[in-house]
Design an enzyme around this catalytic site. Structure first.
Site, PDB file in Angstrom:
ATOM      1  N   GLU A  57       1.632 -31.723  -1.557  1.00  0.00           N
ATOM      2  CA  GLU A  57       2.823 -31.933  -2.374  1.00  0.00           C
ATOM      3  C   GLU A  57       2.417 -32.205  -3.828  1.00  0.00           C
ATOM      4  OE1 GLU A  57       5.749 -34.398  -0.533  1.00  0.00           O
ATOM      5  OE2 GLU A  57       7.004 -34.474  -2.309  1.00  0.00           O
ATOM      6  N   GLU A  79       9.483 -34.407  10.515  1.00  0.00           N
ATOM      7  CA  GLU A  79       8.770 -35.680  10.444  1.00  0.00           C
ATOM      8  C   GLU A  79       9.017 -36.673  11.588  1.00  0.00           C
ATOM      9  OE1 GLU A  79      10.382 -36.200   6.505  1.00  0.00           O
ATOM     10  OE2 GLU A  79       8.372 -36.420   5.734  1.00  0.00           O
ATOM     11  N   CYS A 118     -13.625 -19.622  11.820  1.00  0.00           N
ATOM     12  CA  CYS A 118     -14.468 -18.471  11.451  1.00  0.00           C
ATOM     13  C   CYS A 118     -14.966 -17.720  12.677  1.00  0.00           C
ATOM     14  CB  CYS A 118     -15.663 -18.978  10.657  1.00  0.00           C
ATOM     15  SG  CYS A 118     -16.666 -20.098  11.653  1.00  0.00           S
ATOM     16  N   CYS A 167      -6.680 -26.823  15.688  1.00  0.00           N
ATOM     17  CA  CYS A 167      -5.431 -26.420  15.065  1.00  0.00           C
ATOM     18  C   CYS A 167      -4.727 -27.708  14.652  1.00  0.00           C
ATOM     19  CB  CYS A 167      -4.571 -25.633  16.062  1.00  0.00           C
ATOM     20  SG  CYS A 167      -2.901 -25.344  15.458  1.00  0.00           S
ATOM     21  N   ARG A 212      10.287 -45.790   2.206  1.00  0.00           N
ATOM     22  CA  ARG A 212      10.580 -45.381   3.586  1.00  0.00           C
ATOM     23  C   ARG A 212      10.139 -46.460   4.562  1.00  0.00           C
ATOM     24  NH1 ARG A 212      12.782 -41.547   6.461  1.00  0.00           N
ATOM     25  NH2 ARG A 212      13.348 -40.412   4.589  1.00  0.00           N
ATOM     26  N   ASN A 224     -32.974 -28.675  19.095  1.00  0.00           N
ATOM     27  CA  ASN A 224     -32.465 -30.021  19.380  1.00  0.00           C
ATOM     28  C   ASN A 224     -33.623 -31.011  19.467  1.00  0.00           C
ATOM     29  OD1 ASN A 224     -31.238 -32.216  21.462  1.00  0.00           O
ATOM     30  ND2 ASN A 224     -29.670 -31.293  20.188  1.00  0.00           N
ATOM     31  N   VAL A 253     -33.513 -20.772  14.873  1.00  0.00           N
ATOM     32  CA  VAL A 253     -32.887 -20.035  15.979  1.00  0.00           C
ATOM     33  C   VAL A 253     -31.371 -20.012  15.719  1.00  0.00           C
ATOM     34  CG1 VAL A 253     -32.528 -19.861  18.470  1.00  0.00           C
ATOM     35  CG2 VAL A 253     -34.721 -20.639  17.597  1.00  0.00           C
ATOM     36  N   LEU A 280     -39.013 -22.930  11.374  1.00  0.00           N
ATOM     37  CA  LEU A 280     -38.575 -21.992  12.410  1.00  0.00           C
ATOM     38  C   LEU A 280     -37.054 -22.086  12.502  1.00  0.00           C
ATOM     39  CD1 LEU A 280     -41.159 -22.384  15.294  1.00  0.00           C
ATOM     40  CD2 LEU A 280     -41.410 -21.328  13.061  1.00  0.00           C
TER      41      LEU A 280
HETATM   42  C1  LIG Z   1     -20.730 -28.407  15.035  1.00  0.00           C
HETATM   43  C2  LIG Z   1     -22.005 -28.964  15.585  1.00  0.00           C
HETATM   44  C3  LIG Z   1     -21.945 -29.759  16.707  1.00  0.00           C
HETATM   45  C4  LIG Z   1     -23.107 -30.300  17.230  1.00  0.00           C
HETATM   46  N1  LIG Z   1     -22.997 -31.079  18.337  1.00  0.00           N
HETATM   47  C5  LIG Z   1     -24.113 -31.611  18.880  1.00  0.00           C
HETATM   48  C6  LIG Z   1     -24.003 -32.399  20.049  1.00  0.00           C
HETATM   49  O1  LIG Z   1     -22.915 -32.586  20.611  1.00  0.00           O
HETATM   50  N2  LIG Z   1     -25.139 -32.949  20.521  1.00  0.00           N
HETATM   51  C7  LIG Z   1     -26.339 -32.762  19.936  1.00  0.00           C
HETATM   52  O2  LIG Z   1     -27.340 -33.276  20.432  1.00  0.00           O
HETATM   53  N3  LIG Z   1     -26.472 -31.990  18.849  1.00  0.00           N
HETATM   54  C8  LIG Z   1     -25.394 -31.419  18.302  1.00  0.00           C
HETATM   55  N4  LIG Z   1     -25.507 -30.630  17.176  1.00  0.00           N
HETATM   56  C9  LIG Z   1     -26.831 -30.419  16.567  1.00  0.00           C
HETATM   57  C10 LIG Z   1     -27.473 -29.036  16.861  1.00  0.00           C
HETATM   58  O3  LIG Z   1     -26.531 -28.119  17.307  1.00  0.00           O
HETATM   59  C11 LIG Z   1     -28.519 -29.095  17.909  1.00  0.00           C
HETATM   60  O4  LIG Z   1     -29.544 -29.972  17.523  1.00  0.00           O
HETATM   61  C12 LIG Z   1     -29.114 -27.709  18.248  1.00  0.00           C
HETATM   62  O5  LIG Z   1     -29.738 -27.772  19.482  1.00  0.00           O
HETATM   63  C13 LIG Z   1     -30.083 -27.192  17.209  1.00  0.00           C
HETATM   64  O6  LIG Z   1     -30.544 -25.890  17.611  1.00  0.00           O
HETATM   65  P1  LIG Z   1     -30.677 -24.660  16.634  1.00  0.00           P
HETATM   66  O7  LIG Z   1     -31.312 -23.565  17.403  1.00  0.00           O
HETATM   67  O8  LIG Z   1     -29.421 -24.337  15.998  1.00  0.00           O
HETATM   68  O9  LIG Z   1     -31.670 -25.274  15.559  1.00  0.00           O
HETATM   69  P2  LIG Z   1     -32.083 -24.775  14.080  1.00  0.00           P
HETATM   70  O10 LIG Z   1     -31.058 -25.235  13.153  1.00  0.00           O
HETATM   71  O11 LIG Z   1     -32.308 -23.301  14.153  1.00  0.00           O
HETATM   72  O12 LIG Z   1     -33.396 -25.574  13.940  1.00  0.00           O
HETATM   73  C14 LIG Z   1     -33.412 -26.991  13.968  1.00  0.00           C
HETATM   74  C15 LIG Z   1     -34.791 -27.555  13.630  1.00  0.00           C
HETATM   75  O13 LIG Z   1     -35.712 -27.335  14.675  1.00  0.00           O
HETATM   76  C16 LIG Z   1     -36.864 -26.663  14.222  1.00  0.00           C
HETATM   77  N5  LIG Z   1     -37.326 -25.803  15.300  1.00  0.00           N
HETATM   78  C17 LIG Z   1     -36.552 -24.934  15.993  1.00  0.00           C
HETATM   79  N6  LIG Z   1     -37.283 -24.362  16.985  1.00  0.00           N
HETATM   80  C18 LIG Z   1     -38.531 -24.868  16.868  1.00  0.00           C
HETATM   81  C19 LIG Z   1     -39.736 -24.660  17.592  1.00  0.00           C
HETATM   82  N7  LIG Z   1     -39.802 -23.831  18.619  1.00  0.00           N
HETATM   83  N8  LIG Z   1     -40.841 -25.346  17.220  1.00  0.00           N
HETATM   84  C20 LIG Z   1     -40.802 -26.202  16.153  1.00  0.00           C
HETATM   85  N9  LIG Z   1     -39.692 -26.427  15.446  1.00  0.00           N
HETATM   86  C21 LIG Z   1     -38.565 -25.767  15.795  1.00  0.00           C
HETATM   87  C22 LIG Z   1     -36.384 -25.919  13.004  1.00  0.00           C
HETATM   88  O14 LIG Z   1     -37.411 -25.578  12.124  1.00  0.00           O
HETATM   89  C23 LIG Z   1     -35.420 -26.913  12.403  1.00  0.00           C
HETATM   90  O15 LIG Z   1     -36.122 -27.880  11.677  1.00  0.00           O
HETATM   91  C24 LIG Z   1     -24.364 -30.056  16.616  1.00  0.00           C
HETATM   92  C25 LIG Z   1     -24.417 -29.246  15.483  1.00  0.00           C
HETATM   93  C26 LIG Z   1     -23.255 -28.701  14.972  1.00  0.00           C
HETATM   94  C27 LIG Z   1     -23.325 -27.828  13.762  1.00  0.00           C
HETATM   95  S1  FES Z   2      -3.838 -24.901  11.886  1.00  0.00           S
HETATM   96 FE1  FES Z   2      -3.216 -23.885  13.660  1.00  0.00          FE
HETATM   97  S2  FES Z   2      -1.360 -22.978  13.084  1.00  0.00           S
HETATM   98 FE2  FES Z   2      -1.907 -24.202  11.365  1.00  0.00          FE
HETATM   99  S1  FES Z   3     -15.415 -22.571   9.177  1.00  0.00           S
HETATM  100 FE1  FES Z   3     -16.823 -22.173  10.688  1.00  0.00          FE
HETATM  101  S2  FES Z   3     -16.410 -23.638  12.146  1.00  0.00           S
HETATM  102 FE2  FES Z   3     -15.142 -24.237  10.511  1.00  0.00          FE
END
Ligand SMILES: Cc1cc2nc3c(=O)[nH]c(=O)nc-3n(C[C@H](O)[C@H](O)[C@H](O)COP(=O)(O)OP(=O)(O)OC[C@H]3O[C@@H](n4cnc5c(N)ncnc54)[C@H](O)[C@@H]3O)c2cc1C
Ligand code: FES
Ligand code: FES
Length: 1334
Positions: free
Chosen positions: A807, A1266, A52, A149, A885, A356, A264, A262
């Site tokens: 399939e 395959e 996306c 991919c 197989r 985080n 972000v 909150l």
């Molecule tokens: C695909 C994917 C991979 C990820 N990989 C990792 C990784 O490798 N390592 C890892 O540690 N995490 C990972 N995460 C988790 C996430 O990305 C992190 O925790 C990120 O830092 C959250 O930040 P955000 O701004 O998106 O939070 P949001 O989703 O916007 O908020 C998270 C929470 O924090 C609260 N909050 C935000 N700001 C404040 C504030 N100032 N005061 C009080 N509360 C607040 C919000 O209300 C909510 O409850 C991953 C998430 C995804 C979707």
């Molecule tokens: S998932 Fe990348 S080409 Fe099919």
């Molecule tokens: S559809 Fe958004 S990352 Fe997979």
């Protein structure tokens, strides 16, 4: 407070004014559903696949700078985009105008197969170039950490994009940039081989990127930036989104809405909403509060606003590291090291540090570092005084709970600078390096008394060891005052054991591994700091190089060659044998390629979402739909009683499953009913409200449980030859063993999606389906609806990957949709979310094997008895063919006089397992190579020696009496060793290992001997039809029964038609596969489609040529169009149907042809292993593969590399986890890790065997989809080789068992040493494990 609406933003330069912005709506939903820009795809909805990806640009007033960020549109709330400009794949180029160089380059480099991941990859590369028009190769290669991919194996994508980088191309003088024609093809005149498959039709200018040609940032957003920097409020019926712009406003709003969350980046909240059904009635976005967005560096540290994104933190810390003395920035350096493995670029671009910290996840990457560093938080609320909170052991109060009060807001975080006596490091181990959450992470900090190695202070914080990040307090206290020496290390390891206990069944599992990591991390810390102290002269000891290297080195940039035989053209337009790009490549890179879910909604169209069993085995006592039917948009509930025909399905004509469970459920995820509603979101929400009452029964989940309960599906089957018992009696040695291969989720990027349209007359329905088997679906829909098959049309334009998973299993969701369509007389769409797809559709069958092998002291195998069990799940599906197989390939490439192979299908309560590329071949080969290794280890001989001693010769017969003629096995085996320089590299590896204790190299060499196509038992599938029309303008429409799923079938058919008709390829078009044009299609499977449909297309074209021949002869100087016109005027039919069939004859007594022909290959792989963590890097892979006379070397090499990568995933990465109650734990990319960009071998060389010919298939080609998959196991066996060396250093020799997949936990625990021995496994059966081996 004054708030302004509407929401205003730009998409591809067009201004969008949205008066009804819905805080729940994501950017992806908006662009796809409202703007009908369907280039951006939904692959997971959780930020884990990158399909996306879009670019979001904004103007930063403070920096007076336009910032471009790659962003996951599936997580970006539409409300967060006010005042920003979004660029989707449609906004940068089009086949109708001009392709963007990124799009053109990716198409030319064969970087697309199914194309579903492609728009996301294009947008990642595009965003990189917008920020950095000439990146280095390293910068480019690390930019795709958020894109997956499943088809290509990534190499062609990286190689294609090299032309945008400023570094020299690793192809050296073979670089396409050095060729005048820009073709990338380099002929080596001495042996007629070509190196490099870049599309011969490429346009040289496409390689250039000119930033000045890019669309400009909408001036309005810059000039009137202040107008966009206002307080905002958007409301829907259930949610409100506030975006204050001052701290006061924020504090007031939080007081007014104490339970408001909150927001972000939404990377945590978005996940909670989607997967935990959380509701957030009030959201307050803090992206525009200045105090929360600043980063300030002073003498004592870096103060980071809570809303500062992780990407900005990386920038700020890098700038501090670059400008301050080294000793001052050791903490920042550790953060930088950790942040590169934190999620992906797309996530880091939006996720903030505040989110985080406040999420307080026990597996956060940053909290251990912040706690070890003693970071300080600044928090505020309206009614109490601002305060500082130290991030120490008192900060976390429980699972996802911090010391902050609910009304308090985190404003900023202070990360201190280090002092001169301080050393600080961060550690993280995950299953995969790119974008994976930690299994265990740690922040370790030590401060010494000045000028000494005496510990003044030490901080150890660990994630992944408890419901919160924990500090090892006893360890810290015990170490103060100690010298930095071995006795301190011993003390630390003992104390850590006490500080960080884990019960054997702790959530997350892998308990011994996690505990071992705590001390292994500490050991790494110990050695690294010791090295620093030695450098400073504080410790005088000399640390030998073998002991001082405790981590893998930095990954080099990728390189590789692809070598194939040059083919001369039979006519100027002949493209058979040439590396022509996929016919849809440009549509895929521009986002114009249409998949089922991209089709515009039609009048009255509804969506169906499924009510799934939450139990693995239960009686259904009640189904209460009353609440669900009251939900907005809901139209109806469909279930078993609504099925007009038969409520059954299976592999046609078999039927051993129910469309809707009527009385009982047999697995988690079984479909009980479906809610039909006006939108997908409404249908899904309501489906979750259906209450099902169960009476639970004890499920059977694993193969062992099935054996214990005698739960088999049919009789066991055997194959073999000779007399195994007599063979054992004659053998010098007999060994026995057991090994298992885990499940593999298909993870095609496009989830299963269908649209069913009732035709209002004669009971006819039309289906647009994602299926590999159109006819099977047609027949099953007809049976369910109680109509003849001639009333059902199934159409397939293209599918976004399949690999066997499409399939049979797509029928399970097409049938409920068809029932609903007929019941409601409305078009119905079903497109599964990733988690639904993973729960419902089953996987590659897991295998358990028990083997007994007899052999001579020399290593000659005399007798093999292997008993294979596969876990079929709740129904049979294709499990019998999978086992056939496996049995027929139970000796891979080895000639064994006495064989008995027996196979049993275990019936269990997991989703029905199904076909997966190469059926049971890879599982069976893995078992073979395991006992080969066992024999070699038993005898203390190299595995290569055992393999060669037993290897078939091309003149031999396979054990089931089919000659191996044409297999080319012997030549391939020799060539792969020559090309890879195997012998001398083996010596280098041994030398490396002698000098390195904690980092090891391993080298493997494995063959694959594969009987291609449908076996004689299923010979009826060895047939195919095609229909070729010539129109009066000379254009040609080819239709055949095969499905294009990324494997390049259509382009091969176009090549064949153009070759036979001797017309340019652009006169030939293939539209879709439909059952009303081609009846009784064979599924596109078994690597056979090119053979059977190629034969049929050739046949049809030859018929047409014959009809046109008189006109060509009578008018030799005429044009194609003139001949066609003349024939038409003579009433000659310009349409022909072509047919191809094979007749395989085989019986047990006399042998014959069980399979049409043989395809062989071999691989050599070298890995580097971190013995302390179990992580590895693939340094180099060389493959030699026989594809006969390749129809299209680019497509064939793409298949080889893609299959290799999937095999690598199967054997080393992809851990499918189910708990003892049968509930699937791995439901998306966050928990199930397929190979990513970083898993490409650093050097990947593929050679197609020269001079191979094959009489059994079209134009002497061979099927290839395959066989190469098993070659991915070369990584497994290279890892095993490296582990052997680590064990040998501990004095442990001989065979050891490792099951597939060899994930870091298994690898680490096999590398036995003082740290792993500290944590022995708990007795099996003495605790309830977190997940079970299937
Ligand atoms: C695909 C994917 C991979 C990820 N990989 C990792 C990784 O490798 N390592 C890892 O540690 N995490 C990972 N995460 C988790 C996430 O990305 C992190 O925790 C990120 O830092 C959250 O930040 P955000 O701004 O998106 O939070 P949001 O989703 O916007 O908020 C998270 C929470 O924090 C609260 N909050 C935000 N700001 C404040 C504030 N100032 N005061 C009080 N509360 C607040 C919000 O209300 C909510 O409850 C991953 C998430 C995804 C979707
Ligand atoms: S998932 Fe990348 S080409 Fe099919
Ligand atoms: S559809 Fe958004 S990352 Fe997979």
């Amino acid at each position: 407070m004054e708030f302004s609406t509407p929401l205003v933003f730009f998409v591809n330069g067009q201004k969008i004014v949205e008066n009804n912005a819905d805080p729940n709506e994501t950017l992806l939903q908006y662009v796809r559903n409202r703007l009908h820009l369907t280039g951006s795809k939904l692959g997971c909805g959780e930020g884990g696949c990158g399909a996306c990806t879009v670019m979001v640009s904004s103007y930063g007033q403070h920096r007076d700078q336009i910032i471009h960020l790659s962003v996951n549109a599936c997580l970006a709330p539409i409300c967060s985009l006010h005042g920003m400009a979004v660029t989707t794949v449609e906004g940068i180029g089009s086949t109708k105008t001009r392709l963007h160089p990124v799009q053109e380059q990716l198409a030319n480099a064969h970087g697309t197969q199914c194309g579903f991941c492609t728009p996301g990859i294009v947008m990642s590369m595009y965003t990189l170039l917008r920020n950095n028009p000439r990146p280095t190769q390293k910068e480019m290669e690390s930019y795709f950490d958020g894109n997956l991919c499943r088809c290509t194996g990534y190499r062609p994508i990286l190689q294609g994009f090299q032309s945008f980088t400023k570094d020299a191309c690793p192809m050296g003088e073979n670089c396409c940039m050095n060729k005048k024609d820009g073709s990338g093809q380099v002929t080596n005149n001495t042996d007629g081989m070509v190196n490099g498959v870049a599309n011969g039709e490429a346009d040289e200018t496409s390689l250039l990127y000119d930033p000045s040609q890019e669309p400009i940032f909408p001036p309005e957003l810059k000039v009137n930036a202040h107008l966009y920097n206002t307080s905002l409020k958007f409301s829907s019926s259930s949610n409100t989104w506030y975006r204050p712009i001052s701290l006061d406003e924020l504090l007031d709003l939080k007081k007014l809405h104490p339970s408001a969350r909150l927001i972000v980046g939404n990377t945590e909240l978005g996940i909670e909403k989607k997967f935990k059904n959380a509701e957030f009635p009030v959201l307050i976005c803090t992206t525009h509060i200045e105090a929360m967005n600043e980063v300030q560096l002073d003498e004592r540290g870096l103060v980071i606003g809570a809303s500062v994104t992780l990407s900005r933190i990386q920038e700020a810390m890098q700038s501090a590291v670059d400008s301050l003395p080294e000793w001052k920035t050791r903490i920042f350096a550790a953060f930088l090291d950790m942040l590169q493995w934190f999620a992906s670029h797309q996530i880091r671009n939006v996720a903030a540090i505040g989110g985080n910290i406040m999420t307080a996840s026990p597996i956060s990457d940053l909290i251990p570092l912040l706690m070890a560093a003693g970071a300080e938080l600044y928090v505020m609320s309206k009614d109490s005084k601002p305060r500082y909170v130290k991030m120490d052991h008192t900060f976390l109060k429980g699972y996802r709970k911090t010391d902050l009060n609910p009304e308090e807001i985190l404003i900023s975080v202070k990360v201190p600078c280090s002092n001169e006596q301080e050393h600080f490091y961060g550690y993280k181990v995950a299953n995969r390096k790119d974008d994976d959450i930690a299994i265990v992470s740690a922040g370790l900090d030590v401060q010494f008394q000045k000028g000494t190695d005496v510990i003044e202070n030490i901080s150890c914080a660990y994630g992944g060891m408890a419901p919160t990040t924990v500090m090892a307090l006893k360890t810290m206290a015990a170490l103060i005052g100690s010298h930095w020496d071995e006795s301190m290390l011993t003390k630390a390891c003992n104390q850590l054991e006490a500080d960080l206990p884990l019960s054997p069944g702790a959530p997350g599992g892998m308990v011994e591994f996690r505990r071992t990591l705590t001390t292994s991390f500490f050991f790494k810390f110990f050695i690294t700091v010791k090295t620093k102290l030695i450098e400073k002269g504080i410790i005088t000891e000399i640390l030998s190089p073998e002991k001082s290297v405790v981590s893998l080195g930095p990954r080099a940039c990728t390189k590789g060659i692809q070598v194939f035989e040059e083919h001369t053209k039979e006519s100027p337009v002949d493209i058979v044998g040439h590396p022509v790009a996929h016919n849809s490549a440009q549509q895929q890179t521009t986002g114009e390629a249409v998949y089922v879910d991209d089709m515009k909604k039609i009048e009255g169209e509804l969506n169906i979402a499924f009510v799934l069993s939450t139990k693995a085995r239960a009686k259904i006592l009640s189904v209460d739909t009353s609440d669900a039917l009251q939900m907005p948009g809901v139209k109806d509930y469909v279930c078993a009683k609504d099925v007009p025909g038969k409520n059954i399905f299976g592999v046609w004509p078999m039927a051993d499953e129910e469309i809707f469970a009527s009385n009982e459920v047999y697995c988690h995820g079984q479909i009980i009913g479906g809610i039909v509603a006006d939108t997908k979101v409404h249908a899904q929400k309501a489906a979750k409200k259906v209450k099902v009452g169960y009476e639970e029964m004890k499920p059977i989940i694993t193969i062992e449980e099935a054996i214990a309960n005698n739960s088999f599906d049919g009789e066991s089957r055997s194959m073999g030859r000779g007399d195994t018992e007599a063979g054992f009696a004659k053998s010098d040695h007999v060994i026995e063993g057991e090994v298992r291969v885990g499940a593999q989720e298909h993870f095609y990027l496009e989830t299963i999606t269908h649209r069913v349209i009732p035709q209002n007359e004669d009971g006819c329905v039309e289906l647009y389906a994602s299926t590999q088997a159109a006819t099977d679906m047609q027949l099953q829909v007809a049976r369910a609806l109680g109509v003849n098959a001639n009333r059902v049309v199934v159409k397939v334009k293209r599918i976004g990957g399949a690999f066997g998973g499409k399939e049979i299993r797509p029928v399970s969701t097409a049938l409920p949709a068809a029932v609903a369509a007929v019941k409601l007389n409305s078009p119905i769409r079903t497109d599964l979310d990733r988690d639904e797809d993973m729960i419902i559709t089953g996987t590659r069958n897991p295998f358990l094997a028990k083997y007994k092998v007899g052999f001579t002291s020399e290593g000659k195998i005399i007798s093999l008895d292997v008993q294979m069990y596969l876990n079929s799940g709740k129904a049979t599906d294709l499990s019998r063919s999978v086992m056939t197989r496996a049995l027929s390939h139970c000796e891979n490439a080895y000639n064994i006089p006495n064989i008995r192979a027996t196979g049993c299908l275990c019936k269990t309560n997991i989703s029905t397992n199904t076909a997966f590329r190469a059926f049971g071949g890879p599982q069976s080969y893995f078992i073979v190579e395991t006992w080969i290794t066992h024999v070699a280890d038993f005898l203390g001989k190299p595995t290569k020696e055992i393999r060669e001693l037993n290897m078939y010769k091309d003149s031999d017969m396979k054990f089931f009496k089919q000659p191996l003629e044409g297999s080319n096995l012997t030549r391939i085996w020799q060539e792969v060793q020559e090309k890879s320089n195997y012998e001398s590299r083996k010596k280098t590896v041994d030398e490396f290992n002698r000098n390195s204790r904690w980092v090891k190299h391993g080298l493997s060499l494995i063959p694959v001997l594969y009987g291609i196509g449908y076996e004689s038992e299923a010979n009826f599938l060895n047939q195919g039809s095609a229909l070729v029309h010539i129109y009066l303008d000379g254009s040609v429409l080819v239709t055949h029964g095969g499905v294009e799923m990324g494997q390049g079938l259509h382009i091969k058919m176009i090549q064949i038609a153009s070759h036979v008709l001797k017309i340019p390829r652009d006169k030939v078009f293939i539209n879709d596969t439909t059952t009303d044009k081609i009846p009784n299609t064979s599924p596109s499977a078994a690597s056979s489609s090119s053979d059977i449909y190629g034969g049929a297309v050739k046949n049809a074209c030859e018929i047409l040529c014959k009809r046109l021949e008189p006109y060509m002869k009578s008018n030799p100087n005429g044009t194609w169009e003139s001949w066609v016109g003349a024939a038409y005027m003579d009433c000659i039919q310009l349409s022909a149907s072509g047919f191809y069939n094979r007749s395989l004859k085989w019986d047990k007594e006399n042998g014959g042809k069980l399979f049409p022909y043989w395809v062989c290959g071999a691989a050599v792989t070298e890995v580097e292993l971190d013995c302390l963590t179990g992580e590895h890097e693939v340094l180099r892979t060389d493959i030699v593969m026989d594809v006969g006379r390749s129809l299209n070397p680019a497509v064939d090499i793409g298949q080889i590399e893609g299959a290799f990568t999937q095999g690598y995933g199967l054997f080393c990465l992809e851990h499918y986890k189910i708990n003892p109650d049968g509930i699937l734990l791995t439901q998306g990319p966050s928990t199930y890790k397929i190979p990513s960009f970083r898993n490409v071998p650093v050097e990947m060389n593929v050679h197609l065997l020269k001079g191979s010919r094959n009489d059994e298939a079209v134009f002497s080609s061979k099927g290839i989809g395959e066989p190469p998959l098993f070659l991915g196991a070369s990584v497994f066996f290279a890892i095993k080789d490296a582990i052997s060396s680590a064990r040998a250093d501990e004095g442990i020799t001989g065979y050891f068992r490792i099951d597939s997949p060899a994930t870091p936990d298994k690898i680490r625990m096999a590398c036995q040493d003082r740290f792993s021995k500290q944590f022995p496994s708990a007795q099996k059966g003495s605790y309830r494990p977190w997940f079970v081996d299937l």
